[in-house]
Write a protein that holds these residues in place. Structure first.
Motif, mmCIF file in Angstrom:
data_model
loop_
_atom_site.group_PDB
_atom_site.id
_atom_site.type_symbol
_atom_site.label_atom_id
_atom_site.label_comp_id
_atom_site.label_asym_id
_atom_site.label_seq_id
_atom_site.Cartn_x
_atom_site.Cartn_y
_atom_site.Cartn_z
ATOM 1 N N PRO A 103 -0.372 -7.022 -6.419
ATOM 2 C CA PRO A 103 -0.479 -7.436 -7.821
ATOM 3 C C PRO A 103 0.847 -7.487 -8.573
ATOM 4 O O PRO A 103 0.984 -8.241 -9.537
ATOM 5 N N PHE A 104 1.842 -6.703 -8.141
ATOM 6 C CA PHE A 104 3.097 -6.669 -8.882
ATOM 7 C C PHE A 104 4.011 -7.856 -8.573
ATOM 8 O O PHE A 104 5.121 -7.933 -9.105
ATOM 9 N N GLY A 234 -1.797 -7.719 -23.813
ATOM 10 C CA GLY A 234 -1.444 -6.480 -23.137
ATOM 11 C C GLY A 234 -2.604 -5.501 -23.098
ATOM 12 O O GLY A 234 -3.593 -5.627 -23.842
ATOM 13 N N ALA A 235 -2.482 -4.499 -22.259
ATOM 14 C CA ALA A 235 -3.568 -3.532 -22.048
ATOM 15 C C ALA A 235 -3.918 -2.762 -23.318
ATOM 16 O O ALA A 235 -5.046 -2.281 -23.459
ATOM 17 N N ASP A 236 -2.960 -2.640 -24.241
ATOM 18 C CA ASP A 236 -3.197 -1.889 -25.474
ATOM 19 C C ASP A 236 -3.261 -2.795 -26.703
ATOM 20 O O ASP A 236 -3.124 -2.325 -27.834
ATOM 21 N N GLY A 257 -6.633 -14.388 -21.902
ATOM 22 C CA GLY A 257 -7.058 -13.350 -20.974
ATOM 23 C C GLY A 257 -6.544 -11.991 -21.389
ATOM 24 O O GLY A 257 -5.887 -11.837 -22.423
ATOM 25 N N GLU A 258 -6.826 -11.009 -20.577
ATOM 26 C CA GLU A 258 -6.421 -9.637 -20.887
ATOM 27 C C GLU A 258 -5.980 -8.940 -19.602
ATOM 28 O O GLU A 258 -6.644 -9.045 -18.568
ATOM 29 N N VAL A 259 -4.836 -8.269 -19.690
ATOM 30 C CA VAL A 259 -4.346 -7.504 -18.550
ATOM 31 C C VAL A 259 -4.903 -6.088 -18.645
ATOM 32 O O VAL A 259 -4.652 -5.374 -19.617
ATOM 33 N N GLN A 260 -5.688 -5.712 -17.661
ATOM 34 C CA GLN A 260 -6.256 -4.369 -17.601
ATOM 35 C C GLN A 260 -5.646 -3.611 -16.425
ATOM 36 O O GLN A 260 -5.229 -4.222 -15.434
ATOM 37 N N TRP A 261 -5.597 -2.299 -16.563
ATOM 38 C CA TRP A 261 -5.031 -1.473 -15.497
ATOM 39 C C TRP A 261 -6.130 -0.622 -14.870
ATOM 40 O O TRP A 261 -6.865 0.082 -15.569
ATOM 41 N N THR A 262 -6.231 -0.722 -13.551
ATOM 42 C CA THR A 262 -7.220 0.046 -12.808
ATOM 43 C C THR A 262 -6.529 0.791 -11.673
ATOM 44 O O THR A 262 -5.894 0.170 -10.820
ATOM 45 N N LYS A 269 -7.769 -10.463 -16.366
ATOM 46 C CA LYS A 269 -9.101 -11.019 -16.597
ATOM 47 C C LYS A 269 -8.940 -12.377 -17.284
ATOM 48 O O LYS A 269 -8.827 -12.483 -18.492
ATOM 49 N N HIS A 270 -8.892 -13.423 -16.453
ATOM 50 C CA HIS A 270 -8.646 -14.768 -16.965
ATOM 51 C C HIS A 270 -9.752 -15.201 -17.931
ATOM 52 O O HIS A 270 -10.930 -15.166 -17.599
ATOM 53 N N GLY A 271 -9.356 -15.608 -19.129
ATOM 54 C CA GLY A 271 -10.297 -16.174 -20.078
ATOM 55 C C GLY A 271 -11.357 -15.230 -20.582
ATOM 56 O O GLY A 271 -12.338 -15.674 -21.190
ATOM 57 N N ASP A 272 -11.208 -13.934 -20.364
ATOM 58 C CA ASP A 272 -12.228 -12.988 -20.810
ATOM 59 C C ASP A 272 -12.308 -12.878 -22.330
ATOM 60 O O ASP A 272 -13.372 -12.594 -22.884
#
Length: 282
Positions: A103-104, A234-236, A257-262, A269-272
């Protein structure tokens, strides 16, 4: 080679300004955040063995200060991040597979970039804008190729080359007349050393940039319409603030979209948040 995708990290406020104005700014070179680029360089002079009879230290200062003035005032830069080379020239299916396991490698998944350029209070509250690099390059070339000069390239990160100064060896006799013109020619001749070389400490940015020569002592702008492909929060990123971004993207017909960290890794998350295809958002 022009990257297929390029990424611009910025704060939520600046991102909204870009989206509403539908323009990207080429900033003045003197305002870059790398001292190697934003500070004056010392010039080493050839010809000191037989200098003009009227030569003195003030003449020397005039030469390197004029070169710096030309570089700072007449050159503008647009800086982007890019995907790792492994993600270039592959199919979308293969790209998704690689991103899943590594992913990086993606241009949007750089924690240092989020923290440095797209954060407030040490939180990833900013935005990453993804552009089609091919279309953006075409737009830049069409607008600035004439009468301006346009250069583009990936940044080379090499500490040793930073200490090699052959490009600063200028012939004193050539600079005592037509100082401004000679300074301009010097910057053009050594554009790679000035604009596309940085310390290895910056290597994680994986930067690609466009540099244009414009004698206007102010920024230049380029339209983003038709080149912007996705907006990533961003995640925040504050949920309550996303409505402004969404409204701007509705007009541009660009997904959000939104970048989430797991478990310590980023997932986009494209287009979420908003998707033009369904004309709605979450």
């Amino acid at each position: 080679m022009i990257p297929v995708e390029v990424f611009h990290y910025t704060t939520s406020c600046k991102a909204l300004k870009i989206l509403l104005s539908k323009q990207l700014r080429f900033g003045k070179y003197e305002f870059t955040n790398d001292p190697k680029e934003s500070k004056e360089w010392v010039i080493f002079l050839d010809g000191l063995g037989i200098p003009p009879t009227n030569f003195n230290l003030n003449d020397t200062n005039k030469i390197y200060r004029r070169i710096s003035e030309i570089k700072f005032k007449e050159w503008k830069v647009l800086c982007m991040s890019r995907n790792h080379a492994r993600l270039e020239d592959v199919s979308l299916t293969e790209k998704s597979r690689i991103e899943e396991f590594y992913p990086f490698l993606s241009g949007y998944s750089k924690p240092r970039m989020w923290a440095f350029y797209a954060s407030e209070n040490n939180k990833h509250t900013g935005v990453c804008l993804k552009f089609n690099g091919i279309k953006l390059n075409q737009r830049i070339t069409e607008k600035f190729s004439s009468p301006y000069r346009v250069y583009n390239d990936e940044i080379k990160y090499d500490d040793e080359k930073l200490f090699e100064f052959p490009h600063l060896q200028v012939d004193l006799s050539q600079y005592t007349k037509n100082l401004t013109q000679k300074a301009r020619e010097h910057v053009v001749e050594y554009n790679q050393e000035y604009f596309f070389l940085k310390s290895k400490d910056w290597e994680s940015e994986n930067e690609f940039r466009w540099v244009i020569n414009s004698k206007k002592d102010k920024p230049e702008y380029i339209s983003i319409e038709g080149t912007l492909e996705e907006v990533m929060l961003g995640a925040d990123y504050p949920k309550d603030d996303s409505i402004c971004i969404i409204k701007a993207c509705e007009e541009l017909r660009v997904p959000v979209g939104e970048v989430q960290w797991t478990n310590g890794t980023p997932v986009l998350k494209h287009g979420d948040v908003y998707s033009p295809s369904i004309l709605g958002y979450i």
